[in-house]
Design an enzyme around this catalytic site. Sequence first.
Site, PDB file in Angstrom:
ATOM      1  N   GLU A 140      -2.657  -8.945   3.111  1.00 48.64           N
ATOM      2  CA  GLU A 140      -3.023  -9.470   4.440  1.00 48.64           C
ATOM      3  C   GLU A 140      -4.526  -9.411   4.681  1.00 48.64           C
ATOM      4  O   GLU A 140      -5.031  -9.991   5.640  1.00 48.64           O
ATOM      5  CB  GLU A 140      -2.253  -8.714   5.533  1.00 48.64           C
ATOM      6  CG  GLU A 140      -2.736  -7.300   5.852  1.00 48.64           C
ATOM      7  CD  GLU A 140      -2.244  -6.221   4.878  1.00 48.64           C
ATOM      8  OE1 GLU A 140      -1.748  -6.563   3.784  1.00 48.64           O
ATOM      9  OE2 GLU A 140      -2.381  -5.031   5.226  1.00 48.64           O
ATOM     10  N   CYS A 151       0.830  -1.210   0.000  1.00 54.23           N
ATOM     11  CA  CYS A 151       0.000   0.000   0.000  1.00 54.23           C
ATOM     12  C   CYS A 151       0.867   1.265   0.000  1.00 54.23           C
ATOM     13  O   CYS A 151       1.568   1.523  -0.963  1.00 54.23           O
ATOM     14  CB  CYS A 151      -0.989  -0.035   1.167  1.00 54.23           C
ATOM     15  SG  CYS A 151      -2.307   1.190   0.991  1.00 54.23           S
ATOM     16  N   HIS A 161      -3.932  -4.803  -0.262  1.00 59.12           N
ATOM     17  CA  HIS A 161      -3.540  -5.360   1.034  1.00 59.12           C
ATOM     18  C   HIS A 161      -3.605  -6.885   0.979  1.00 59.12           C
ATOM     19  O   HIS A 161      -4.681  -7.451   1.176  1.00 59.12           O
ATOM     20  CB  HIS A 161      -4.471  -4.839   2.131  1.00 59.12           C
ATOM     21  CG  HIS A 161      -4.231  -3.405   2.463  1.00 59.12           C
ATOM     22  ND1 HIS A 161      -3.293  -3.012   3.398  1.00 59.12           N
ATOM     23  CD2 HIS A 161      -4.770  -2.275   1.957  1.00 59.12           C
ATOM     24  CE1 HIS A 161      -3.281  -1.696   3.460  1.00 59.12           C
ATOM     25  NE2 HIS A 161      -4.155  -1.218   2.595  1.00 59.12           N
TER      26      HIS A 161
END
Lengths: 254, 214
Positions: B194, B84, B192
Amino acid sequence: MALAKRIIPCLDVDKGRVVKGVNFVGIRDAGDPVEIAKRYNDQGADEITFLDITASHEGRETTVHMVEAIAEQVFIPLTVGGGIRELEDIRRMLNAGADKVSINSAAVYNPDFVKAASDKFGAQCIVVAIDAKQVGDNHWEIFTHGGRKPTGINAVEWAVKMAQYGAGEILLTSMDRDGVKSGFDLGVTRAIADAVNIPVIASGGVGNLDHLVDGVKIGHADAVLAASIFHFGEYTVQQAKQHMAAAGIEMRLD
Amino acid sequence: MSSKLCAVIDYGMGNLHSAHGALQTVAPDTRVLVTSDPETILKADHVVLPGVGAIRDCMAEIRKQGIDQVVAEVRKTKPLLGICVGLQAMMDRSEENGGVDCLGLFPGQVRFFGNDLHENGEHLKVPHMGWNKVAQVAHPLWAGIADNSRFYFVHSYYVQAEKPEQVKGRGHYGVDFAAAMGEDNVFAVQFHPEKSHHAGLALLRNFLAWDGQA
């Protein structure tokens, strides 16, 4: 456009249990939050929202641990709301593993709190929750305290103001529809979605899968939130996504 | 077998819990540390540069804590993953906050989507928030992930690469933008991983298994 519309199952949590009421009263137990969050994650939910309706301090501690437990197992965005009043509340929830926090009453009492929160943590993690009730033709007002307290604030004007103050997203709940299963209030959803340049999540009133489609197509919502249709096994999140995709809405199906 | 070490660089900008948790989940045998200590970062086998919030604050902290020099060193030697704002910080310059000079690992600019973004008559909201498709360009980090898989994005600024050959994933939201950049042992993504469920976790698993050879 390739950006998918989102389905967000919502967990209303009271003292460590997922509950669901009708018009914010008449609560019914739906199970363990960690198990339920995991189930929705596995069913392809795009995000999960977790609203802490507990009033007590002990209850809040339980909530922090629950957010930690969910964040360990759920690798999609997690929003936590309920009782967020100070910057410290936001920090605690983000540290516990939340990606966004939802601010409701505190924004009404002190709009500058939204500004401060957005400056401090970034607009991407600040959701402003709006509980709106229809009070006339094309006129909706903000209510607080679970829909009991009118504020006299025009909901559409309020949404525009909150976007200017740094909200990254609006979570719009129709108080008239919440738990009633007759569909979103499409009027207020569309009025707000068209008035702001940030994403709007429609909430309150989903009783069947066509309601989700209407929220996007007629209400212009960027995301749709639902609780009871998923909690009590009427539909899976995957069925809802398939239904929306079949209606021509861009969805994440993989 | 001595366990491998993955350092997630902490320069005080936001919550790294998610990145840490996801990395640790995909590689239980790897020691994943959230750290700002240059020695630990330089000792690690894999390094992650995350980032959230405004670029001016991120770059100020990166410089104040000497993370710019640490990243320059890591860039020469071991697999480095930007996430990001971590990706945006790797570009030359961002137009956020009135213009901010960044690390310059990749030539190119970071631009605002704008408040008047349209496509096919539809007004596009900013931030670009949600699950969008990424068109892959062959790279080891995409192993086992279907082309055009969706990843979770949330950003108002996007990367405009100067060298097309460094674009390893292409995204589109009103405009074309670089969803992933890569060269040698560096890979960086706008989304992202994650928070991107199976596809995101697969990318993180690939990163921790990567030797830095493109």
